[in-house]
Design an enzyme around this catalytic site. Structure first.
Site, short mmCIF file in Angstrom:
data_model
loop_
_atom_site.label_atom_id
_atom_site.label_comp_id
_atom_site.label_asym_id
_atom_site.label_seq_id
_atom_site.Cartn_x
_atom_site.Cartn_y
_atom_site.Cartn_z
CG ASP A 484 -1.35 11.27 2.47
OD1 ASP A 484 -1.66 10.47 3.37
OD2 ASP A 484 -0.18 11.40 2.05
CG ASP A 554 3.63 5.87 3.99
OD1 ASP A 554 3.00 5.86 2.93
OD2 ASP A 554 3.74 6.89 4.71
C1 DGJ Z 1 2.24 9.88 3.13
C2 DGJ Z 1 1.86 8.91 2.06
O1 DGJ Z 1 1.53 7.68 2.58
C3 DGJ Z 1 2.98 8.83 1.04
O2 DGJ Z 1 2.70 7.86 0.08
C4 DGJ Z 1 3.16 10.18 0.43
O3 DGJ Z 1 2.01 10.52 -0.29
C5 DGJ Z 1 3.45 11.21 1.50
N1 DGJ Z 1 2.47 11.18 2.56
C6 DGJ Z 1 3.50 12.59 0.93
O4 DGJ Z 1 3.65 13.56 1.86
#
Ligand code: DGJ
Length: 755
Positions: A484, A554
């Site tokens: 991430d 997201d």
């Molecule tokens: C952002 C990601 O896109 C989410 O899926 C998740 O992993 C969160 N970060 C976790 O902090």
């Protein structure tokens, strides 16, 4: 030897001074003019031969500078250029610029020589389209030289079997003094008309890759990121479409950059009916000190030509990216169906919960359990601990490796989340190495999601990351990493770099990241890496070179996902596009969509789940179990097939539809989603595409919730009927006389029947 050489060729015609790169599908033609300048002649459908001298652009025009003194008709401003400089009378956007230590920005790079090479030449330290054998490509290297300054620019053009040319440039300082490169784009191309629609993809976090198409007027369209990543706001992609281009008809030039940092692209109209297209590193906040004897490479740009509309462009990109940008063990393998802990548990995870989840997941047919954020030391909110990559002993008293083993014993693989490029102020790493963050020495650095960015221009930081991640990835235990990256770069400043090199930071950050990922992916070849940047904030071809799949957004609302995945599909294949079934109400939009709809949208990408089995009824679990089984059946077609977009969600018809067909056209999966709830509206009959007109296909509906089968269920219909006439898809699901579901959706599986 002879045979493969014929598939792609590069010739140089001495008399006309013309380079011709060609294969069965395309031609790319460049000419040397006045023995100095590179003229862009042609990129498009294969032509037998380039004929020069049949049209010229030479007029004596006002405000035109004449670099060849005796020829008042020749001005660079009116020419079609291949790699234009600044300051010599071409007043359009330049491709490169330098500054010497006296502040002088003038330079005169002229054509010098060329080489034709078999195979591919790659940009140093940067991701690129690779070849598995030299026979797959040919490369033209053209050298421009400034003899006064003793500098060279090498332009690389590689042609492959498909309708693809890739380009990058390399700057070499042969002089005795350092110069600063202020601007150095990957590609420039001037086209002889302005009759184009310009297609770009733009958005924001949870709103990625919206599709924008507009006719070009007498000005410019600019796209860029200055966020340190390719970003959710813009996409390093430009499509130029001949007017009236549809999915299946019309000419398209698609340009994409294989790069994950700041970029700049433009489509600029010239004064006299020409169009300039450019793409490369964003010159904003960029500068590179090139000391004597050193060189600098731009990222690679991919130029796809299609004579068959947008579908032709997308499928060329898809195949190229799936097979010659993605690498490693997973390149040609079906991707596991995963269940991710994030939307079900957020930071509240522990061993017991994960083991229960593993059992429930296995029972549904899930193949991989992913433990998202929250597993490392004191990480109970997003305010702390990034950088301290050891497990939280309170949550995992027996340790991470023991949990991984126990999950595996339940019959599924185990994966884990990292955000390696980041650091929390509240962390041991920050207390030990406050100088490892990107920041100005003068001001307190600005926080975003309570975190700072590590300075990846510093090799010691990169080493630390490689080490920290490697310690967790014990082979056999951990099969997957979600990588991430949740904030953008501010306060540009590096304690590691010299004062004069500070403008290199953003690009050095990306180079450092690439080097870290290269080492880790080489060290752990059987770990499946998935890239994520708050979803699609860094969904680019550069990341794909290291990580063969990406978390698309997201935003897991299925209706929003129809649009986001639609835009993403313009050049990324479904195998790379993470799409998960989420809970209702959705956590981002708070909208409740039927479970079937959520499933049917997620099944058009790389399927996974965010919704947690413990929150589902038995009926819902059954639907998911059956859908996962069905997905495993259709997975080869979705993940390795060709994409045909049938009805666009942007067309205002109230539905969207697309289809994947296997390469041999023996199987296809058809998707149809209603986009709003209405009654009594005539829905469009959907004509399929990408099938074999001569084949017969049996139709089977997947994930059916109706009591009444579709009229064409189980029927055998010809490819020609399905493509020319099409099907009318009922706009609601009738469970019984008075119960109907809203937001109808359908998946049809088509299999060839041999009589
Ligand atoms: C952002 C990601 O896109 C989410 O899926 C998740 O992993 C969160 N970060 C976790 O902090």
């Amino acid at each position: 030897m002879r045979e493969w050489r014929n598939r792609m060729q590069i010739s140089f015609e001495e008399e006309q001074q013309v380079f011709h790169l060609y294969n069965d599908k395309i031609s790319y033609v460049i000419q040397v003019e006045k023995q100095r300048y590179l003229k862009h002649c042609y990129y498009g459908k294969r032509i037998k031969r380039w004929h020069s001298g049949i049209k010229d652009y030479y007029y004596d025009r006002g405000f035109c500078a004449n670099p060849v003194e005796e020829d008042r008709k020749f001005s660079l401003d009116t020419q079609l250029r291949e790699f234009p400089e600044s300051g010599q009378g071409d007043f359009r956007s330049p491709a490169y610029e330098l500054e010497d230590r006296n502040g002088d920005r003038n330079a005169r790079f002229f054509y010098n020589n060329y080489r034709i090479l078999s195979g591919k030449i790659a940009p140093d330290g940067l991701p690129h389209v690779y070849t598995d054998a030299d026979t797959e490509a040919m490369t033209l290297e053209i050298t421009l030289q400034d003899k006064v300054r003793n500098q060279r620019i090498l332009l690389y053009y590689t042609i492959y079997e498909d309708a693809v040319v890739t380009r990058f440039a390399k700057w070499i300082n042969d002089g005795t003094e350092s110069i600063e490169i202020c601007r150095f784009l990957s590609m420039n191309m001037d086209l002889p008309t302005q009759e184009y629609d310009v297609l770009t993809l733009a958005g924001a976090h949870t709103e990625e890759k919206n599709v924008y198409r507009r006719p070009l007027c007498a000005d410019s369209v600019t796209i860029e990121s200055s966020r340190g990543t390719s970003s959710p706001q813009a996409t390093p992609f430009i499509g130029l479409l001949s007017p009236g281009t549809t999915e299946e008809q019309g000419e398209v030039l698609g340009v994409n950059l294989i790069y994950s940092g700041n970029f700049y692209g433009c489509v600029q109209c010239g004064q006299y009916g020409t169009t300039r297209v450019q793409l490369g590193i964003n010159p904003y906040q960029f500068g590179w000190q090139l000391s004597p004897g050193t060189s600098f490479c731009t990222p690679e740009a991919v130029l796809v030509y299609s004579a068959n509309g947008l579908a032709g462009m997308s499928n060329t990109f898809h195949k190229l990216y799936r097979t010659r940008v993605c690498r490693g063990w997973y390149r040609d393998r079906e991707r596991p169906v995963l269940l991710n802990s994030w939307e079900g548990m957020y930071f509240e995870i522990n061993e017991k919960k994960m083991l229960t989840l593993a059992e429930e997941a296995a029972e549904l047919g899930i193949e991989l359990l992913v433990m998202d954020d929250g597993w490392f030391k004191r990480r109970n909110t997003d305010t702390t601990s990034l950088g301290d990559w050891t497990e939280d002993k309170e949550k995992f008293p027996d340790g991470l490796q023991s949990l991984a083993k126990k999950v595996k014993q339940k019959g599924i693989d185990f994966g884990i989340w990292f955000e390696p490029e980041m650091i929390s102020k509240e962390s041991d790493l920050y207390r030990e190495h406050p100088d490892w963050v990107i920041r100005s020495p003068l001001y307190e650095p600005i926080l975003s999601r309570h975190q700072l960015v590590l300075d990846l221009s510093n090799p010691a930081v990169c080493e630390y990351l490689i080490d920290a991640v490697s310690k967790v990835l014990v082979p056999g235990n951990i099969s997957y990493v979600k990588w991430d990256m949740n904030r953008h770069l501010t306060d540009l400043g590096s304690a590691y770099l010299d004062r004069k090199n500070q403008n290199e930071l953003s690009h050095r950050y990306v180079l450092g990241l690439y080097q870290v990922m290269e080492t880790l992916t080489e060290r752990f070849p059987q770990v499946l890496f998935e890239s994520c940047s708050s979803g699609g904030g860094r969904f680019d071809a550069g990341m794909l070179y290291y990580m063969p799949q990406t978390w698309t957004s997201d935003n897991t609302d299925a209706l929003q996902r129809v649009y986001i995945q639609w835009g993403t599909s313009y050049f990324f294949p479904a195998i790379a596009m993470g799409a998960h079934i989420s809970a209702a109400p959705n956590h981002q939009t708070h909208r409740s969509l039927p479970l079937k709809y959520r499933i049917d949208v997620a099944m058009s990408g790389r399927l996974g789940m965010e919704i947690q089995p413990r929150n589902m009824t038995d009926e819902e679990k059954n639907l998911c179990r059956e859908a996962i089984a069905a997905y495993k059946e259709i997975r080869p077609v979705v993940q390795f097939g060709e994409l045909y977009r049938l009805v666009s969600p942007y067309d205002g018809q109230g539905v969207a539809s697309l289809l994947y067909a296997s390469e041999d056209k023996s199987k296809a999966v058809f998707y149809w989603w209603k986009l709003e709830q209405f009654v009594n509206r005539q829905l469009p009959r959907v004509r399929m595409a990408g099938l074999d007109a001569g084949k017969q296909y049996r139709i089977r509906e997947l994930n059916r919730i109706d009591n009444i089968p579709l009229a064409f269920e189980g029927k055998v219909l010809s490819g020609s009927f399905l493509m020319s006439h099409g099907l009318e898809i009922p706009g609601e699901h009738r469970m019984d006389a008075d119960k109907m579901s809203d937001y109808a959706s359908r998946i049809l599986y088509l299999e060839e029947v041999n009589h």
